[in-house]
Design a protein around this motif. Structure first.
Motif, PDB file in Angstrom:
ATOM      1  N   PHE A  83       0.863  -1.189   0.000  1.00  0.00           N
ATOM      2  CA  PHE A  83       0.000   0.000   0.000  1.00  0.00           C
ATOM      3  C   PHE A  83       0.897   1.236   0.000  1.00  0.00           C
ATOM      4  O   PHE A  83       1.784   1.361   0.838  1.00  0.00           O
ATOM      5  CB  PHE A  83      -0.883   0.027   1.248  1.00  0.00           C
ATOM      6  N   THR A  84       0.634   2.137  -0.960  1.00  0.00           N
ATOM      7  CA  THR A  84       1.392   3.385  -1.036  1.00  0.00           C
ATOM      8  C   THR A  84       0.414   4.555  -1.072  1.00  0.00           C
ATOM      9  O   THR A  84      -0.805   4.369  -1.110  1.00  0.00           O
ATOM     10  CB  THR A  84       2.287   3.418  -2.285  1.00  0.00           C
ATOM     11  N   ASP A  85       0.960   5.759  -1.097  1.00  0.00           N
ATOM     12  CA  ASP A  85       0.094   6.939  -1.159  1.00  0.00           C
ATOM     13  C   ASP A  85      -0.341   7.251  -2.580  1.00  0.00           C
ATOM     14  O   ASP A  85      -1.063   8.227  -2.814  1.00  0.00           O
ATOM     15  CB  ASP A  85       0.767   8.160  -0.518  1.00  0.00           C
ATOM     16  N   THR A  86       0.070   6.404  -3.549  1.00  0.00           N
ATOM     17  CA  THR A  86      -0.333   6.650  -4.937  1.00  0.00           C
ATOM     18  C   THR A  86      -1.118   5.499  -5.565  1.00  0.00           C
ATOM     19  O   THR A  86      -1.673   5.662  -6.650  1.00  0.00           O
ATOM     20  CB  THR A  86       0.890   6.947  -5.828  1.00  0.00           C
ATOM     21  N   ASN A  87      -1.174   4.317  -4.913  1.00  0.00           N
ATOM     22  CA  ASN A  87      -1.809   3.171  -5.566  1.00  0.00           C
ATOM     23  C   ASN A  87      -3.133   2.747  -4.916  1.00  0.00           C
ATOM     24  O   ASN A  87      -3.592   1.628  -5.114  1.00  0.00           O
ATOM     25  CB  ASN A  87      -0.842   1.977  -5.623  1.00  0.00           C
ATOM     26  N   GLY A  88      -3.741   3.637  -4.145  1.00  0.00           N
ATOM     27  CA  GLY A  88      -5.018   3.297  -3.528  1.00  0.00           C
ATOM     28  C   GLY A  88      -4.906   2.850  -2.094  1.00  0.00           C
ATOM     29  O   GLY A  88      -5.841   2.247  -1.553  1.00  0.00           O
ATOM     30  N   GLY A  89      -3.780   3.119  -1.449  1.00  0.00           N
ATOM     31  CA  GLY A  89      -3.639   2.809  -0.034  1.00  0.00           C
ATOM     32  C   GLY A  89      -4.716   3.509   0.782  1.00  0.00           C
ATOM     33  O   GLY A  89      -5.128   4.627   0.473  1.00  0.00           O
ATOM     34  N   THR A  90      -5.188   2.841   1.811  1.00  0.00           N
ATOM     35  CA  THR A  90      -6.265   3.383   2.635  1.00  0.00           C
ATOM     36  C   THR A  90      -5.870   4.731   3.239  1.00  0.00           C
ATOM     37  O   THR A  90      -4.763   4.898   3.762  1.00  0.00           O
ATOM     38  CB  THR A  90      -6.610   2.398   3.766  1.00  0.00           C
ATOM     39  N   VAL A  91      -6.785   5.692   3.168  1.00  0.00           N
ATOM     40  CA  VAL A  91      -6.585   7.019   3.749  1.00  0.00           C
ATOM     41  C   VAL A  91      -7.352   7.087   5.065  1.00  0.00           C
ATOM     42  O   VAL A  91      -8.542   6.758   5.124  1.00  0.00           O
ATOM     43  CB  VAL A  91      -7.070   8.123   2.791  1.00  0.00           C
ATOM     44  N   VAL A  92      -6.687   7.480   6.136  1.00  0.00           N
ATOM     45  CA  VAL A  92      -7.322   7.576   7.457  1.00  0.00           C
ATOM     46  C   VAL A  92      -7.214   9.005   7.978  1.00  0.00           C
ATOM     47  O   VAL A  92      -6.316   9.758   7.584  1.00  0.00           O
ATOM     48  CB  VAL A  92      -6.682   6.594   8.459  1.00  0.00           C
ATOM     49  N   LEU A  93      -8.137   9.353   8.861  1.00  0.00           N
ATOM     50  CA  LEU A  93      -8.112  10.637   9.552  1.00  0.00           C
ATOM     51  C   LEU A  93      -7.801  10.345  11.017  1.00  0.00           C
ATOM     52  O   LEU A  93      -8.699  10.002  11.795  1.00  0.00           O
ATOM     53  CB  LEU A  93      -9.447  11.370   9.416  1.00  0.00           C
ATOM     54  N   PRO A  94      -6.527  10.420  11.400  1.00  0.00           N
ATOM     55  CA  PRO A  94      -6.148  10.066  12.767  1.00  0.00           C
ATOM     56  C   PRO A  94      -6.927  10.867  13.799  1.00  0.00           C
ATOM     57  O   PRO A  94      -7.099  12.085  13.660  1.00  0.00           O
ATOM     58  CB  PRO A  94      -4.651  10.404  12.813  1.00  0.00           C
ATOM     59  N   GLY A  95      -7.389  10.185  14.814  1.00  0.00           N
ATOM     60  CA  GLY A  95      -8.137  10.831  15.893  1.00  0.00           C
ATOM     61  C   GLY A  95      -9.608  11.012  15.625  1.00  0.00           C
ATOM     62  O   GLY A  95     -10.364  11.401  16.522  1.00  0.00           O
ATOM     63  N   SER A  96     -10.061  10.733  14.396  1.00  0.00           N
ATOM     64  CA  SER A  96     -11.468  10.973  14.059  1.00  0.00           C
ATOM     65  C   SER A  96     -12.416   9.988  14.735  1.00  0.00           C
ATOM     66  O   SER A  96     -13.630  10.191  14.712  1.00  0.00           O
ATOM     67  CB  SER A  96     -11.665  10.920  12.549  1.00  0.00           C
ATOM     68  N   HIS A  97     -11.875   8.933  15.345  1.00  0.00           N
ATOM     69  CA  HIS A  97     -12.729   7.986  16.066  1.00  0.00           C
ATOM     70  C   HIS A  97     -13.371   8.628  17.293  1.00  0.00           C
ATOM     71  O   HIS A  97     -14.337   8.090  17.838  1.00  0.00           O
ATOM     72  CB  HIS A  97     -11.921   6.756  16.484  1.00  0.00           C
ATOM     73  N   ARG A  98     -12.856   9.784  17.706  1.00  0.00           N
ATOM     74  CA  ARG A  98     -13.415  10.468  18.873  1.00  0.00           C
ATOM     75  C   ARG A  98     -14.433  11.551  18.498  1.00  0.00           C
ATOM     76  O   ARG A  98     -14.989  12.203  19.376  1.00  0.00           O
ATOM     77  CB  ARG A  98     -12.284  11.092  19.696  1.00  0.00           C
ATOM     78  N   TRP A  99     -14.670  11.765  17.213  1.00  0.00           N
ATOM     79  CA  TRP A  99     -15.578  12.824  16.791  1.00  0.00           C
ATOM     80  C   TRP A  99     -17.020  12.525  17.198  1.00  0.00           C
ATOM     81  O   TRP A  99     -17.426  11.371  17.293  1.00  0.00           O
ATOM     82  CB  TRP A  99     -15.529  12.998  15.281  1.00  0.00           C
ATOM     83  N   GLY A 100     -17.789  13.600  17.380  1.00  0.00           N
ATOM     84  CA  GLY A 100     -19.213  13.465  17.620  1.00  0.00           C
ATOM     85  C   GLY A 100     -19.986  13.296  16.328  1.00  0.00           C
ATOM     86  O   GLY A 100     -19.435  13.420  15.222  1.00  0.00           O
ATOM     87  N   SER A 101     -21.288  13.033  16.459  1.00  0.00           N
ATOM     88  CA  SER A 101     -22.140  12.800  15.283  1.00  0.00           C
ATOM     89  C   SER A 101     -22.261  14.026  14.399  1.00  0.00           C
ATOM     90  O   SER A 101     -22.522  13.912  13.194  1.00  0.00           O
ATOM     91  CB  SER A 101     -23.539  12.359  15.737  1.00  0.00           C
ATOM     92  N   GLU A 102     -22.067  15.210  14.980  1.00  0.00           N
ATOM     93  CA  GLU A 102     -22.267  16.439  14.211  1.00  0.00           C
ATOM     94  C   GLU A 102     -21.087  16.777  13.309  1.00  0.00           C
ATOM     95  O   GLU A 102     -21.188  17.656  12.449  1.00  0.00           O
ATOM     96  CB  GLU A 102     -22.514  17.611  15.176  1.00  0.00           C
ATOM     97  N   ARG A 103     -19.985  16.039  13.462  1.00  0.00           N
ATOM     98  CA  ARG A 103     -18.781  16.385  12.715  1.00  0.00           C
ATOM     99  C   ARG A 103     -18.536  15.395  11.582  1.00  0.00           C
ATOM    100  O   ARG A 103     -18.686  14.181  11.749  1.00  0.00           O
ATOM    101  CB  ARG A 103     -17.561  16.408  13.633  1.00  0.00           C
TER     102      ARG A 103
END
Length: 291
Positions: A170-190
């Protein structure tokens, strides 16, 4: 009535807690294979999950094992997706347990189960198992979190978790999964904004990313000249409906063949007091029948 014909004594139930040891006790949860994992390693993984929402383990599979997976999975891949979420230049194969045994070791890898045993209640379920082959020219997938279809407000503990196994690097150019670190703590409104930090998960062949069902993520765009094959295994709490109905999708011959751990994850288990019962009995009784 003749005393010899008296009915057997009946257990007196005064609360649902009195039922918890009935069906579930007769076929207890399997002994976790995660016991082989160093507790310090598990603690470090849990710390990374709490902080970032995901953790990456490099080189859990050998190159030969990845080649065996690729050879077995490639003929099973279907046509490109039916919509932009599945991917208009992405091929998938669903219900893999019914089609091949090559993914069994991924489903019950001890490093994975060590985390699941601490995140979820006993007898957690398999929710999804599929191969995903992102072809050159594919656009980035819509960002989402895997347990977003459960209508329970956030922030909250995860109701599911997933692994993504890198059969190709997985690389940043071949379709590697993109994650938003810390987003597991977001509320429903975000929801994700352009200003939110995003990370393309880079993994050598044979690596695995484990992430919580509350983490926002998506498949990346494939701007390379080669395909990117991965296998995702997703799990959920035992009291939730899985994404794929494995008790229907998986034949009993297959259920008899797989390990006890996987059998339990397919739904041949009881969440106390009696969730998952069939005709008032433990579902494993079905395996004793010829049909």
């Amino acid at each position: 009535m003749n005393p010899a014909q008296s009915p057997p004594p009946v257990d007196v139930i005064t609360s649902l807690d009195d039922l918890r040891g009935d069906l579930a006790r007769r076929h207890p949860a399997t002994t976790p294979t995660s016991a082989a994992v160093d507790p310090a390693t598990v603690a470090a993984d849990l710390s990374a999950l709490e902080r970032e929402g995901y953790v990456v383990w490099e080189n859990l599979l050998t190159l030969d094992e990845c080649e065996q997976l690729r050879d077995a999975l490639t003929p099973l891949l279907g046509p490109t997706g039916r919509n932009t979420f599945e991917g208009q230049r992405t091929r998938r194969a669903y219900n893999l347990l019914e089609k091949t045994r090559v993914c069994d070791a991924l489903v019950e890898h001890p490093r994975v189960l060590a985390l699941l045993d601490r995140l979820f209640l006993p007898n957690y379920l398999l929710s999804q198992l599929q191969a995903i082959d992102i072809l050159p020219g594919e656009q980035a997938q819509m960002l989402h979190h895997d347990d977003g279809f459960y209508p329970i407000p956030r922030p909250r503990p995860p109701l599911s978790a997933a692994t993504m196994w890198a059969i190709d690097a997985f690389t940043d150019t071949n379709g590697g999964t993109v994650v938003l670190p810390g987003s597991h703590r977001w509320g429903s409104e975000r929801s994700p904004a352009e200003t939110d930090a995003r990370t393309a998960v880079r993994m050598p062949t044979g690596s695995c990313a484990f992430y919580l069902g509350t983490l926002w993520h998506g498949g990346g765009a494939n701007r390379s000249t080669g395909a990117r094959l991965g296998v995702t295994v997703q799990y959920c709490e035992p009291w939730l409906r899985p994404q794929e109905a494995y008790t229907l999708a998986t034949g009993r011959d297959t259920v008899r063949t797989v390990s006890e751990n996987i059998r339990r994850m397919l739904g041949y288990s009881i969440h106390p007091p009696f969730m998952g019962a069939v005709d008032g009995m433990h579902p494993k009784r079905l395996l004793d029948r010829s049909m």
